[in-house]
Design a protein around this motif. Structure first.
Motif, PDB file in Angstrom:
ATOM      1  N   SER A 308       0.964  -1.170   0.276  1.00  0.00           N
ATOM      2  CA  SER A 308       0.011  -0.179   0.029  1.00  0.00           C
ATOM      3  C   SER A 308       0.912   1.166   0.063  1.00  0.00           C
ATOM      4  CB  SER A 308      -0.930   0.268   1.215  1.00  0.00           C
ATOM      5  OG  SER A 308      -1.828  -1.080   1.298  1.00  0.00           O
ATOM      6  N   VAL A 309       0.452   2.301  -0.544  1.00  0.00           N
ATOM      7  CA  VAL A 309       1.249   3.507  -0.688  1.00  0.00           C
ATOM      8  C   VAL A 309       1.163   4.266   0.691  1.00  0.00           C
ATOM      9  CG1 VAL A 309       0.554   4.058  -3.275  1.00  0.00           C
ATOM     10  CG2 VAL A 309      -0.768   4.784  -1.367  1.00  0.00           C
ATOM     11  N   ALA A 310       2.575   4.537   0.776  1.00  0.00           N
ATOM     12  CA  ALA A 310       2.768   5.330   2.137  1.00  0.00           C
ATOM     13  C   ALA A 310       2.306   6.725   2.141  1.00  0.00           C
ATOM     14  CB  ALA A 310       4.429   5.457   2.383  1.00  0.00           C
ATOM     15  N   ASP A 311       1.716   7.296   0.741  1.00  0.00           N
ATOM     16  CA  ASP A 311       1.436   8.624   0.632  1.00  0.00           C
ATOM     17  C   ASP A 311       0.648   8.477  -0.578  1.00  0.00           C
ATOM     18  OD1 ASP A 311       1.701  11.473  -0.236  1.00  0.00           O
ATOM     19  OD2 ASP A 311       2.577  11.814   1.727  1.00  0.00           O
ATOM     20  N   TRP A 312      -0.424   9.377  -0.743  1.00  0.00           N
ATOM     21  CA  TRP A 312      -1.284   9.315  -1.965  1.00  0.00           C
ATOM     22  C   TRP A 312      -0.413   9.768  -3.056  1.00  0.00           C
ATOM     23  CZ3 TRP A 312      -4.730   5.939  -2.475  1.00  0.00           C
ATOM     24  CH2 TRP A 312      -5.766   5.799  -1.193  1.00  0.00           C
ATOM     25  N   ARG A 313       0.653  10.471  -3.125  1.00  0.00           N
ATOM     26  CA  ARG A 313       1.418  10.731  -4.214  1.00  0.00           C
ATOM     27  C   ARG A 313       2.033   9.690  -5.048  1.00  0.00           C
ATOM     28  NH1 ARG A 313       4.603  12.626  -0.219  1.00  0.00           N
ATOM     29  NH2 ARG A 313       6.847  11.699  -0.282  1.00  0.00           N
ATOM     30  N   HIS A 314       2.206   8.582  -4.455  1.00  0.00           N
ATOM     31  CA  HIS A 314       2.717   7.359  -4.980  1.00  0.00           C
ATOM     32  C   HIS A 314       1.709   6.741  -5.766  1.00  0.00           C
ATOM     33  CE1 HIS A 314       6.282   8.664  -2.774  1.00  0.00           C
ATOM     34  NE2 HIS A 314       5.932   8.520  -1.625  1.00  0.00           N
ATOM     35  N   ILE A 315       0.573   7.111  -6.154  1.00  0.00           N
ATOM     36  CA  ILE A 315      -0.609   6.051  -6.592  1.00  0.00           C
ATOM     37  C   ILE A 315      -0.353   5.349  -7.640  1.00  0.00           C
ATOM     38  CG2 ILE A 315      -1.630   8.062  -7.740  1.00  0.00           C
ATOM     39  CD1 ILE A 315      -3.682   5.327  -5.713  1.00  0.00           C
ATOM     40  N   TRP A 316       0.797   6.076  -8.527  1.00  0.00           N
ATOM     41  CA  TRP A 316       1.056   5.143  -9.743  1.00  0.00           C
ATOM     42  C   TRP A 316       1.656   3.815  -9.466  1.00  0.00           C
ATOM     43  CZ3 TRP A 316       5.441   3.031 -11.893  1.00  0.00           C
ATOM     44  CH2 TRP A 316       6.773   3.132 -11.102  1.00  0.00           C
ATOM     45  N   LEU A 317       2.212   3.494  -7.983  1.00  0.00           N
ATOM     46  CA  LEU A 317       2.577   2.154  -7.735  1.00  0.00           C
ATOM     47  C   LEU A 317       1.566   1.075  -7.752  1.00  0.00           C
ATOM     48  CD1 LEU A 317       5.284   3.354  -5.013  1.00  0.00           C
ATOM     49  CD2 LEU A 317       5.783   2.332  -7.281  1.00  0.00           C
ATOM     50  N   ASN A 318       0.253   1.771  -7.374  1.00  0.00           N
ATOM     51  CA  ASN A 318      -0.841   1.058  -7.501  1.00  0.00           C
ATOM     52  C   ASN A 318      -1.406   0.881  -9.035  1.00  0.00           C
ATOM     53  OD1 ASN A 318      -0.700   1.150  -4.834  1.00  0.00           O
ATOM     54  ND2 ASN A 318      -2.734   2.280  -4.429  1.00  0.00           N
ATOM     55  N   GLU A 319      -1.853   2.004  -9.534  1.00  0.00           N
ATOM     56  CA  GLU A 319      -2.547   1.920 -10.916  1.00  0.00           C
ATOM     57  C   GLU A 319      -1.588   1.425 -12.030  1.00  0.00           C
ATOM     58  OE1 GLU A 319      -5.328   1.670 -10.693  1.00  0.00           O
ATOM     59  OE2 GLU A 319      -5.728   2.616  -8.651  1.00  0.00           O
ATOM     60  N   GLY A 320      -0.403   2.033 -11.977  1.00  0.00           N
ATOM     61  CA  GLY A 320       0.780   1.723 -13.010  1.00  0.00           C
ATOM     62  C   GLY A 320       0.831   0.283 -13.199  1.00  0.00           C
ATOM     63  N   PHE A 321       1.130  -0.288 -12.087  1.00  0.00           N
ATOM     64  CA  PHE A 321       1.339  -1.886 -11.800  1.00  0.00           C
ATOM     65  C   PHE A 321       0.147  -2.755 -12.231  1.00  0.00           C
ATOM     66  CE2 PHE A 321       5.128  -0.211 -10.060  1.00  0.00           C
ATOM     67  CZ  PHE A 321       5.961  -1.332  -9.702  1.00  0.00           C
ATOM     68  N   ALA A 322      -1.075  -2.375 -11.924  1.00  0.00           N
ATOM     69  CA  ALA A 322      -2.311  -2.973 -12.367  1.00  0.00           C
ATOM     70  C   ALA A 322      -2.344  -2.971 -13.610  1.00  0.00           C
ATOM     71  CB  ALA A 322      -3.375  -2.534 -11.386  1.00  0.00           C
ATOM     72  N   THR A 323      -2.295  -1.689 -14.375  1.00  0.00           N
ATOM     73  CA  THR A 323      -2.383  -1.444 -15.654  1.00  0.00           C
ATOM     74  C   THR A 323      -1.381  -2.177 -16.462  1.00  0.00           C
ATOM     75  OG1 THR A 323      -3.204   0.597 -15.399  1.00  0.00           O
ATOM     76  CG2 THR A 323      -2.492   0.046 -17.674  1.00  0.00           C
ATOM     77  N   TYR A 324      -0.321  -2.441 -16.037  1.00  0.00           N
ATOM     78  CA  TYR A 324       0.905  -3.194 -16.731  1.00  0.00           C
ATOM     79  C   TYR A 324       0.317  -4.924 -16.569  1.00  0.00           C
ATOM     80  CZ  TYR A 324       4.910  -4.573 -18.944  1.00  0.00           C
ATOM     81  OH  TYR A 324       6.105  -4.949 -19.931  1.00  0.00           O
ATOM     82  N   ALA A 325      -0.437  -5.199 -15.466  1.00  0.00           N
ATOM     83  CA  ALA A 325      -0.845  -6.606 -15.483  1.00  0.00           C
ATOM     84  C   ALA A 325      -1.942  -6.741 -16.500  1.00  0.00           C
ATOM     85  CB  ALA A 325      -1.385  -6.941 -14.147  1.00  0.00           C
ATOM     86  N   GLU A 326      -2.821  -6.115 -16.854  1.00  0.00           N
ATOM     87  CA  GLU A 326      -3.470  -6.136 -17.995  1.00  0.00           C
ATOM     88  C   GLU A 326      -2.691  -6.480 -19.413  1.00  0.00           C
ATOM     89  OE1 GLU A 326      -6.001  -2.675 -18.849  1.00  0.00           O
ATOM     90  OE2 GLU A 326      -6.101  -2.392 -16.820  1.00  0.00           O
ATOM     91  N   TRP A 327      -1.531  -5.929 -19.356  1.00  0.00           N
ATOM     92  CA  TRP A 327      -0.795  -6.057 -20.807  1.00  0.00           C
ATOM     93  C   TRP A 327       0.208  -7.301 -20.821  1.00  0.00           C
ATOM     94  CZ3 TRP A 327       2.091  -0.667 -21.235  1.00  0.00           C
ATOM     95  CH2 TRP A 327       0.890   0.335 -21.319  1.00  0.00           C
ATOM     96  N   LEU A 328       0.163  -7.659 -19.379  1.00  0.00           N
ATOM     97  CA  LEU A 328       1.049  -9.037 -19.267  1.00  0.00           C
ATOM     98  C   LEU A 328      -0.063 -10.099 -19.479  1.00  0.00           C
ATOM     99  CD1 LEU A 328       3.034  -8.430 -16.026  1.00  0.00           C
ATOM    100  CD2 LEU A 328       3.979  -8.479 -18.589  1.00  0.00           C
ATOM    101  N   TRP A 329      -1.356 -10.133 -19.172  1.00  0.00           N
ATOM    102  CA  TRP A 329      -2.224 -10.939 -19.332  1.00  0.00           C
ATOM    103  C   TRP A 329      -2.652 -11.246 -20.875  1.00  0.00           C
ATOM    104  CZ3 TRP A 329      -4.644 -15.186 -18.410  1.00  0.00           C
ATOM    105  CH2 TRP A 329      -5.806 -15.909 -18.821  1.00  0.00           C
ATOM    106  N   SER A 330      -2.662  -9.901 -21.500  1.00  0.00           N
ATOM    107  CA  SER A 330      -2.933  -9.918 -22.808  1.00  0.00           C
ATOM    108  C   SER A 330      -2.198 -10.778 -23.522  1.00  0.00           C
ATOM    109  CB  SER A 330      -2.932  -8.334 -23.360  1.00  0.00           C
ATOM    110  OG  SER A 330      -3.260  -8.446 -24.866  1.00  0.00           O
ATOM    111  N   GLU A 331      -0.823 -10.599 -23.145  1.00  0.00           N
ATOM    112  CA  GLU A 331       0.198 -11.290 -23.781  1.00  0.00           C
ATOM    113  C   GLU A 331       0.515 -12.632 -23.523  1.00  0.00           C
ATOM    114  OE1 GLU A 331       4.477  -9.540 -23.998  1.00  0.00           O
ATOM    115  OE2 GLU A 331       4.769 -10.778 -22.306  1.00  0.00           O
TER     116      GLU A 331
END
Length: 441
Positions: A308-331
């Motif tokens: 979990s993010v230590a501060d909300w400014r790091h939100i890309w660590l949640n959403e960027g990783f989950a989005t890349y998981a979509e691309w990994l699943w597509s592959e």
């Protein structure tokens, strides 16, 4: 002129860079024990919260986040405490000051009609359905149903007991440990032993049937309206393969169960919670139209929930990783490769204004599409730079080393440099901290 004294530590906010008024400094919560009695027809919640916390410094007073409700009683360590209400806050003055390092308990009795909290991102929190209720708390909705230290970095364990009308199924983000039925009501008891952020706790009530999501080393199940059973079976038919793919890339699933809830009402977007994801009926069509969202929410169990993010400014660590998981699943599932997805989204990002720093998007744009897609592009640029073997070893190490903890961008970039054996400032600086879109590797 009367001098205005600064608030005491633990009294008014967390100091979060984006949402400083949410959360409270001066103490850390260890455990929430919530007893809820919910009347569905009248949307009436009568509750008691028992919160076990540790003072990180001497406290003469403290506060909890709580929106609405009439508070009937507050006790600290078994003694009546004075309390007042502020905007979204319950201010508490214990009968005796708490020394630094002391463990203490706060008990609060409260009652009222729970409703969502209005904010920059719409209505968030406890919400009535046509026939039932749900909780969608990211990022500030938890105080709509229980008093808490509402900051993602203050993770605690939970026990939630909820009593409601017997015809309804109750699902809470936790393991069901007891169920007791009386003449007209049923009491459900859930434990959430893993450290959990407040916004990742939820209650879901509806007329649901339960189905199995596929075998494995831990329970995986779904609760949904009977009318959606057939299209759901196709839309989630590859769930077990998704779990295998993500475990292969990220390491073992971090919780003891995974539950999917499908409401009988439409939802704009799925809702993530710890060990649980929620989809609206409009996202189930029997054609796998929204399959990317299924894998996106599953990926959040690693990135966003366990980490979990230590501060909300790091939100890309949640959403960027989950989005890349979509691309990994597509592959992995025979669709467009991750590289192909990166090219597609890079072209789209290049055609739009480049006006956001991925690692510090600003409070109003925490959930901007650029955070998701440019975050994923950052990961793909890193994968291209260091190669698949080091990249996926890095993701597994990231998920394992910070399991059930909190994380920052600096921690990830530092681990990436150790994993690659080379400085990566020239990669991360433009991708994460510059508004301009760097060239795609």
């Amino acid at each position: 002129m009367k001098k205005v004294l600064p608030p005491a530590p633990g009294e008014s906010g967390s100091g979060d860079s984006y949402l400083p008024s949410h959360g409270n400094s001066g103490y850390r919560v260890r455990h929430y024990d919530l007893e809820l009695d919910y009347r569905i027809v009248s949307n009436r919640l009568a509750a008691q919260a028992r919160i076990t916390a540790v003072a990180t410094q001497a406290l003469s007073r403290l506060s909890l986040d709580l929106a609405g409700f009439r508070v009937a009683r507050v006790q600290v360590d078994g003694r009546a405490a004075r309390f007042t209400r502020g905007v979204g806050k319950l201010h508490v003055k214990p009968a005796k000051s708490l020394p630094a390092g002391a463990e203490f308990t706060v008990e609060i009795r409260y009652v009222g009609n729970p409703s969502p909290i209005s904010g920059n991102w719409g209505e968030i929190g406890w919400d009535e359905l046509t026939d039932g209720a749900l909780v969608a708390s990211q990022p500030v909705g938890a105080p709509s149903w229980f008093p808490c230290n509402d900051h993602p970095a203050d993770k605690a364990s939970y026990r939630v007991t909820i009593t409601t009308s017997s015809p309804y199924t109750v699902l809470v983000t936790g393991n069901l440990v007891a169920q007791r039925r009386s003449a007209s009501t049923t009491t459900w008891v859930f434990d959430r032993p893993e450290p959990t952020s407040t916004y990742l706790m939820g209650v879901h009530i509806g007329r649901y049937e339960e189905v199995d999501l596929g075998g494995g080393r831990f329970p995986q199940r779904a609760a949904l309206p009977a009318r959606l059973r057939r299209p759901f079976a196709r839309d989630f038919g590859r769930h077990s393969q998704m779990m295998d793919v993500l475990e292969g890339h990220f390491g073992p699933y971090p919780f003891g169960e995974y539950v999917v809830v499908v409401t009988d009402d439409p939802l704009d977007e799925p809702i993530e919670a710890q060990g649980l994801s929620v989809f609206g009926a409009n996202l189930i069509d029997g054609r796998r139209t929204h399959e990317r969202l299924v894998v996106h929410e599953l990926a959040h169990q690693w990135f966003g929930n366990s980490l979990s993010v230590a501060d909300w400014r790091h939100i890309w660590l949640n959403e960027g990783f989950a989005t890349y998981a979509e691309w990994l699943w597509s592959e992995a599932s025979g669709g467009v490769s991750a590289a192909g997805m990166a090219r597609q989204w890079y072209g789209r990002m290049a055609s739009e204004p480049a006006d956001l720093k991925v690692a510090d998007p600003g409070v109003d744009r925490m959930f901007d599409e650029q955070v998701y897609k440019r975050g994923a592009l950052t990961l793909h640029a890193l994968r291209t730079r260091i190669g698949d073997e080091r990249f996926f070893a890095l993701l597994r190490a990231w998920a394992l080393e910070h399991r059930h903890g909190t994380v920052t961008t600096d921690q990830f970039t530092a681990l990436a440099e150790r994993a690659s054996g080379e400085p990566l400032t020239d990669l991360f600086e433009p991708w994460l901290f510059d508004t301009r879109l760097p060239p795609l590797p």
